[in-house]
Design an enzyme around this catalytic site. Structure first.
Site, mmCIF file in Angstrom:
data_model
loop_
_atom_site.group_PDB
_atom_site.id
_atom_site.type_symbol
_atom_site.label_atom_id
_atom_site.label_comp_id
_atom_site.label_asym_id
_atom_site.label_seq_id
_atom_site.Cartn_x
_atom_site.Cartn_y
_atom_site.Cartn_z
ATOM 1 N N ASN A 173 25.373 73.212 39.486
ATOM 2 C CA ASN A 173 24.405 74.344 39.954
ATOM 3 C C ASN A 173 24.515 74.299 41.600
ATOM 4 O O ASN A 173 24.330 73.496 42.497
ATOM 5 C CB ASN A 173 22.846 73.900 40.074
ATOM 6 C CG ASN A 173 21.743 74.980 40.454
ATOM 7 O OD1 ASN A 173 22.259 75.757 41.080
ATOM 8 N ND2 ASN A 173 20.585 74.810 40.157
ATOM 9 N N ARG A 219 16.831 88.813 40.269
ATOM 10 C CA ARG A 219 16.209 88.376 41.833
ATOM 11 C C ARG A 219 17.104 89.481 42.562
ATOM 12 O O ARG A 219 17.494 90.698 42.566
ATOM 13 C CB ARG A 219 16.602 87.038 42.101
ATOM 14 C CG ARG A 219 15.757 86.364 41.125
ATOM 15 C CD ARG A 219 15.877 84.708 41.464
ATOM 16 N NE ARG A 219 15.524 84.577 42.639
ATOM 17 C CZ ARG A 219 15.714 83.576 43.391
ATOM 18 N NH1 ARG A 219 16.323 82.578 43.040
ATOM 19 N NH2 ARG A 219 15.270 83.022 44.682
ATOM 20 N N PRO A 264 23.394 73.193 48.016
ATOM 21 C CA PRO A 264 22.592 73.146 49.038
ATOM 22 C C PRO A 264 20.954 73.558 48.475
ATOM 23 O O PRO A 264 20.709 74.379 47.571
ATOM 24 C CB PRO A 264 22.917 74.294 49.820
ATOM 25 C CG PRO A 264 24.266 74.199 49.496
ATOM 26 C CD PRO A 264 24.435 74.057 48.255
ATOM 27 N N ASN A 265 19.964 72.886 49.126
ATOM 28 C CA ASN A 265 18.469 73.124 49.151
ATOM 29 C C ASN A 265 18.144 72.552 47.735
ATOM 30 O O ASN A 265 16.965 72.935 47.206
ATOM 31 C CB ASN A 265 18.417 74.529 49.142
ATOM 32 C CG ASN A 265 18.427 75.052 50.608
ATOM 33 O OD1 ASN A 265 17.844 74.298 51.425
ATOM 34 N ND2 ASN A 265 19.168 75.954 50.954
ATOM 35 N N GLU A 275 28.489 76.254 34.525
ATOM 36 C CA GLU A 275 27.465 76.735 35.608
ATOM 37 C C GLU A 275 25.960 76.880 35.217
ATOM 38 O O GLU A 275 25.637 77.230 34.114
ATOM 39 C CB GLU A 275 27.926 78.282 35.977
ATOM 40 C CG GLU A 275 27.059 78.686 37.177
ATOM 41 C CD GLU A 275 27.566 80.289 37.605
ATOM 42 O OE1 GLU A 275 28.662 80.837 37.002
ATOM 43 O OE2 GLU A 275 26.740 80.861 38.544
ATOM 44 N N TYR A 331 11.332 78.279 41.367
ATOM 45 C CA TYR A 331 12.142 76.849 40.879
ATOM 46 C C TYR A 331 11.280 75.764 40.174
ATOM 47 O O TYR A 331 11.839 74.901 39.606
ATOM 48 C CB TYR A 331 12.870 76.398 42.145
ATOM 49 C CG TYR A 331 13.801 77.355 42.801
ATOM 50 C CD1 TYR A 331 14.850 77.878 42.088
ATOM 51 C CD2 TYR A 331 13.556 77.807 44.101
ATOM 52 C CE1 TYR A 331 15.704 78.652 42.682
ATOM 53 C CE2 TYR A 331 14.433 78.664 44.825
ATOM 54 C CZ TYR A 331 15.604 79.026 44.014
ATOM 55 O OH TYR A 331 16.444 79.992 44.722
ATOM 56 N N HIS A 369 21.793 77.504 36.482
ATOM 57 C CA HIS A 369 20.868 77.899 37.385
ATOM 58 C C HIS A 369 19.422 77.817 37.047
ATOM 59 O O HIS A 369 19.155 78.249 35.515
ATOM 60 C CB HIS A 369 21.008 79.329 37.676
ATOM 61 C CG HIS A 369 22.314 79.532 38.599
ATOM 62 N ND1 HIS A 369 22.330 79.084 39.874
ATOM 63 C CD2 HIS A 369 23.572 80.213 38.073
ATOM 64 C CE1 HIS A 369 23.780 79.610 40.197
ATOM 65 N NE2 HIS A 369 24.353 80.101 39.193
ATOM 66 N N ARG A 395 10.150 73.498 46.988
ATOM 67 C CA ARG A 395 10.819 74.644 47.366
ATOM 68 C C ARG A 395 10.595 75.830 46.538
ATOM 69 O O ARG A 395 10.983 75.663 45.300
ATOM 70 C CB ARG A 395 12.314 74.444 47.128
ATOM 71 C CG ARG A 395 13.075 75.678 47.531
ATOM 72 C CD ARG A 395 14.813 75.399 47.128
ATOM 73 N NE ARG A 395 15.541 76.623 47.608
ATOM 74 C CZ ARG A 395 16.627 76.767 46.920
ATOM 75 N NH1 ARG A 395 17.189 75.899 46.120
ATOM 76 N NH2 ARG A 395 17.285 77.932 47.224
ATOM 77 N N ALA A 398 23.085 78.446 46.539
ATOM 78 C CA ALA A 398 23.826 79.516 47.306
ATOM 79 C C ALA A 398 25.341 79.595 47.271
ATOM 80 O O ALA A 398 25.762 80.737 47.488
ATOM 81 C CB ALA A 398 22.890 79.832 48.701
HETATM 82 C C1 DQA Z 1 19.662 78.647 42.118
HETATM 83 C C2 DQA Z 1 19.865 80.130 42.491
HETATM 84 C C3 DQA Z 1 20.608 80.548 43.947
HETATM 85 O O1 DQA Z 1 20.709 81.889 44.064
HETATM 86 C C4 DQA Z 1 19.790 79.880 45.106
HETATM 87 O O2 DQA Z 1 20.556 79.982 45.880
HETATM 88 C C5 DQA Z 1 19.522 78.421 44.744
HETATM 89 C C6 DQA Z 1 19.199 78.047 43.158
HETATM 90 C C7 DQA Z 1 19.026 78.181 40.903
HETATM 91 O O3 DQA Z 1 19.306 77.308 40.295
HETATM 92 O O4 DQA Z 1 18.256 79.144 40.351
HETATM 93 O O5 DQA Z 1 19.685 77.557 45.546
HETATM 94 O O6 DQA Z 1 21.212 78.170 41.934
#
Ligand code: DQA
Length: 147
Positions: free
Chosen positions: A73, A106, A9-10, A97, A22, A99, A17, A76
């Site tokens: 990735n 954070r 998501p996102n 994993e 990011y 990020h 964003r 959330a």
């Molecule tokens: C993220 C970190 C997550 O906590 C966040 O919800 C994201 C992006 C990152 O790539 O830093 O959507 O996965």
């Protein structure tokens, strides 16, 4: 060798964003920038982004037969996506994993990853480079397993 690169998501709105966290690259730009490194490693990447947990689960299930591993990735979903974590456990290849941000520096709720224990390892905090480092680690692991 094919590797799935799953984004939750996102992550489709990277670029605009919260760029201070990011970065200003879009997901498509991150994908394009990773291409030469992937090519050098002999890897074909297949990028998938979805805001829906079920899509990512289905991507793992349907990709199991053609991919040798995956980068994930989860956005959330990382912090609460138990069904996604189960799908990672059921995926018969290594998953790394990823990020962009340093999730440990954070909000406290970002420190918990329900995916981490299902993954072989993780890379976080290096922006778009997290994907490149994770791909390198995954390639080395798969190569070593094949030897
Ligand atoms: C993220 C970190 C997550 O906590 C966040 O919800 C994201 C992006 C990152 O790539 O830093 O959507 O996965």
């Amino acid at each position: 060798m094919k590797v799935l690169v799953l984004n939750g998501p996102n992550l489709a709105i990277l670029g605009t964003r919260e760029p201070a966290i990011y970065g200003s690259e879009t997901l498509a730009e991150i994908e394009a920038a990773l291409e030469p490194a992937a090519k050098e490693l002999g890897i074909e990447t297949e990028w998938i982004q979805s805001n829906h947990e079920g899509d990512l689960i289905e991507a793992l299930q349907s990709g199991a037969g053609r991919a040798a591993g995956a980068l994930l990735n989860g956005g959330a979903l990382t912090h609460y996506g138990l069904a996604l974590a189960d799908a990672v456990r059921a995926f018969p290849h290594p998953v790394v994993e990823v990020h962009l941000s340093n999730v440990h520096a954070r909000e406290s709720w970002r420190r918990r990853s329900v995916l981490a224990a299902a993954c072989v390892g993780g890379v976080y905090g290096f922006g778009a480079d997290s994907y490149r480092l994770a791909l390198l680690a995954l390639a080395r692991l798969v190569e070593a397993e094949r030897r």
